[in-house]
Design a protein around this motif. Structure first.
Motif, PDB file in Angstrom:
ATOM      1  N   CYS A 127      35.480  19.196  66.890  1.00 50.41           N
ATOM      2  CA  CYS A 127      34.188  19.670  67.399  1.00 50.41           C
ATOM      3  C   CYS A 127      33.931  21.105  66.947  1.00 50.41           C
ATOM      4  CB  CYS A 127      34.172  19.592  68.922  1.00 50.41           C
ATOM      5  SG  CYS A 127      32.568  20.042  69.643  1.00 50.41           S
ATOM      6  N   SER A 128      32.693  21.415  66.679  1.00 52.26           N
ATOM      7  CA  SER A 128      32.293  22.760  66.266  1.00 52.26           C
ATOM      8  C   SER A 128      32.251  23.743  67.429  1.00 52.26           C
ATOM      9  CB  SER A 128      30.931  22.718  65.582  1.00 52.26           C
ATOM     10  OG  SER A 128      29.956  22.251  66.490  1.00 52.26           O
ATOM     11  N   TYR A 129      32.403  23.249  68.663  1.00 53.99           N
ATOM     12  CA  TYR A 129      32.355  24.101  69.849  1.00 53.99           C
ATOM     13  C   TYR A 129      33.519  25.080  69.854  1.00 53.99           C
ATOM     14  CZ  TYR A 129      32.311  25.589  74.710  1.00 53.99           C
ATOM     15  OH  TYR A 129      32.273  26.343  75.846  1.00 53.99           O
ATOM     16  N   PRO A 130      33.320  26.312  70.185  1.00 52.36           N
ATOM     17  CA  PRO A 130      32.087  27.009  70.516  1.00 52.36           C
ATOM     18  C   PRO A 130      31.517  27.813  69.351  1.00 52.36           C
ATOM     19  CG  PRO A 130      33.907  28.367  71.196  1.00 52.36           C
ATOM     20  CD  PRO A 130      34.491  27.121  70.533  1.00 52.36           C
ATOM     21  N   ASP A 131      32.073  27.620  68.167  1.00 52.70           N
ATOM     22  CA  ASP A 131      31.754  28.476  67.022  1.00 52.70           C
ATOM     23  C   ASP A 131      30.444  28.173  66.321  1.00 52.70           C
ATOM     24  OD1 ASP A 131      34.219  29.813  67.387  1.00 52.70           O
ATOM     25  OD2 ASP A 131      35.238  28.179  66.328  1.00 52.70           O
ATOM     26  N   ALA A 132      29.961  26.943  66.428  1.00 49.71           N
ATOM     27  CA  ALA A 132      28.734  26.541  65.730  1.00 49.71           C
ATOM     28  C   ALA A 132      28.038  25.470  66.556  1.00 49.71           C
ATOM     29  CB  ALA A 132      29.083  26.014  64.339  1.00 49.71           C
ATOM     30  N   PRO A 133      26.745  25.232  66.308  1.00 51.87           N
ATOM     31  CA  PRO A 133      26.030  24.183  67.053  1.00 51.87           C
ATOM     32  C   PRO A 133      26.628  22.795  66.801  1.00 51.87           C
ATOM     33  CG  PRO A 133      24.497  25.590  65.861  1.00 51.87           C
ATOM     34  CD  PRO A 133      25.878  25.956  65.387  1.00 51.87           C
ATOM     35  N   CYS A 134      26.351  21.897  67.709  1.00 52.93           N
ATOM     36  CA  CYS A 134      26.789  20.503  67.562  1.00 52.93           C
ATOM     37  C   CYS A 134      26.215  19.947  66.260  1.00 52.93           C
ATOM     38  CB  CYS A 134      26.305  19.686  68.756  1.00 52.93           C
ATOM     39  SG  CYS A 134      26.683  17.929  68.638  1.00 52.93           S
ATOM     40  N   ARG A 135      27.045  19.251  65.506  1.00 48.65           N
ATOM     41  CA  ARG A 135      26.618  18.665  64.232  1.00 48.65           C
ATOM     42  C   ARG A 135      25.774  17.403  64.422  1.00 48.65           C
ATOM     43  NH1 ARG A 135      32.248  19.158  63.746  1.00 48.65           N
ATOM     44  NH2 ARG A 135      32.878  21.058  62.693  1.00 48.65           N
ATOM     45  N   HIS A 136      25.927  16.742  65.555  1.00 50.15           N
ATOM     46  CA  HIS A 136      25.253  15.457  65.797  1.00 50.15           C
ATOM     47  C   HIS A 136      24.663  15.383  67.206  1.00 50.15           C
ATOM     48  CE1 HIS A 136      27.077  14.024  62.106  1.00 50.15           C
ATOM     49  NE2 HIS A 136      28.225  14.467  62.545  1.00 50.15           N
ATOM     50  N   PRO A 137      23.768  16.295  67.565  1.00 53.02           N
ATOM     51  CA  PRO A 137      23.241  16.278  68.930  1.00 53.02           C
ATOM     52  C   PRO A 137      22.486  14.991  69.274  1.00 53.02           C
ATOM     53  CG  PRO A 137      21.969  17.768  67.560  1.00 53.02           C
ATOM     54  CD  PRO A 137      23.162  17.324  66.744  1.00 53.02           C
ATOM     55  N   ASP A 138      21.982  14.298  68.281  1.00 56.14           N
ATOM     56  CA  ASP A 138      21.258  13.051  68.528  1.00 56.14           C
ATOM     57  C   ASP A 138      22.200  11.878  68.812  1.00 56.14           C
ATOM     58  OD1 ASP A 138      22.090  13.426  65.821  1.00 56.14           O
ATOM     59  OD2 ASP A 138      20.845  11.726  65.210  1.00 56.14           O
ATOM     60  N   ARG A 139      23.468  12.012  68.479  1.00 50.23           N
ATOM     61  CA  ARG A 139      24.441  10.938  68.679  1.00 50.23           C
ATOM     62  C   ARG A 139      25.462  11.253  69.768  1.00 50.23           C
ATOM     63  NH1 ARG A 139      27.120  10.505  63.273  1.00 50.23           N
ATOM     64  NH2 ARG A 139      28.512   9.140  64.423  1.00 50.23           N
ATOM     65  N   MET A 140      25.515  12.494  70.201  1.00 48.98           N
ATOM     66  CA  MET A 140      26.501  12.937  71.178  1.00 48.98           C
ATOM     67  C   MET A 140      25.974  12.701  72.587  1.00 48.98           C
ATOM     68  SD  MET A 140      27.314  15.739  73.367  1.00 48.98           S
ATOM     69  CE  MET A 140      26.307  17.065  72.789  1.00 48.98           C
ATOM     70  N   TYR A 141      26.720  11.914  73.355  1.00 50.26           N
ATOM     71  CA  TYR A 141      26.356  11.635  74.738  1.00 50.26           C
ATOM     72  C   TYR A 141      27.354  12.332  75.664  1.00 50.26           C
ATOM     73  CZ  TYR A 141      23.747   7.631  72.796  1.00 50.26           C
ATOM     74  OH  TYR A 141      22.909   6.815  72.099  1.00 50.26           O
ATOM     75  N   PRO A 142      26.926  13.361  76.381  1.00 50.59           N
ATOM     76  CA  PRO A 142      27.841  14.010  77.315  1.00 50.59           C
ATOM     77  C   PRO A 142      28.314  13.040  78.400  1.00 50.59           C
ATOM     78  CG  PRO A 142      25.934  15.393  76.927  1.00 50.59           C
ATOM     79  CD  PRO A 142      25.639  14.051  76.321  1.00 50.59           C
ATOM     80  N   CYS A 143      29.381  13.403  79.027  1.00 54.76           N
ATOM     81  CA  CYS A 143      29.993  12.608  80.074  1.00 54.76           C
ATOM     82  C   CYS A 143      29.163  12.675  81.363  1.00 54.76           C
ATOM     83  CB  CYS A 143      31.403  13.153  80.304  1.00 54.76           C
ATOM     84  SG  CYS A 143      32.354  12.257  81.505  1.00 54.76           S
TER      85      CYS A 143
END
Length: 179
Positions: A127-143
């Motif tokens: 994961c790019s966290y916390p250094d860069a934005p999420c690479r796939h925000p459209d596919r990432m479903y938080p818990c």
């Protein structure tokens, strides 16, 4: 307005344990659920899908309640040791696949979606966290739990059984607005 009958015909083709249509106003948000993330989950603070990256419980509550409706979908799976968080988390991939299919069914009729599932995000190898934005925000479903949502309350209100023993019940919430 979402055609629930059509959606249910399509949902019946998926390997779901059960599903329920809910109003988001009935959700209970609590810091106690978030404490489980912080104290027990090894993914806490390591991904955009988990706290603290998802925001405070209050920010999550506001984001969820911006959608008036949600579809709850559940699947079940058996593990050798329910107390093993690593073993339990390893069984979530099939549930995530079903969640994506259910979300597509709702998306075909809804104005806008937000999905919460079981992910601590396994899309990227790192994961790019916390250094860069999420690479796939459209596919990432938080818990679901990362948002402080009390899943046991949803289950009780809608007759969704939790099993004893080594059966894991996975929950996803597909929030939507009618067109």
């Amino acid at each position: 307005m979402l055609d629930k009958e059509l959606a249910e015909q399509q949902l019946s083709q998926l390997p779901l344990y059960t599903y329920a249509w809910i109003e988001t106003s009935e959700l209970i948000f609590t810091e106690r659920v978030r404490a489980i993330c912080k104290n027990e989950c090894p993914m806490y603070g390591t991904t955009w899908a988990c706290p603290p990256a998802v925001g405070t419980v209050e920010e999550c509550r506001k984001r969820c309640l911006a959608y008036p409706h949600a579809l709850v979908v559940t699947t079940v799976t058996e593990v050798a040791d329910i107390a093993s968080i690593d073993e339990t988390l390893a069984t979530r991939a099939p549930h995530e696949h079903v969640t994506r299919e259910a979300a597509a069914i709702v998306a075909a009729q809804a104005e806008d979606l937000m999905v919460l599932s079981t992910e601590a995000c396994a899309i990227c190898a790192h994961c790019s966290y916390p250094d860069a934005p999420c690479r796939h925000p459209d596919r990432m479903y938080p818990c679901v739990e990362s948002h402080g949502i009390l899943a046991t309350d949803i289950a009780e209100k809608h007759g969704i059984d939790f099993f004893d023993g080594n059966i894991v019940t996975w929950f996803s919430l597909i929030f939507y607005r009618d067109r």
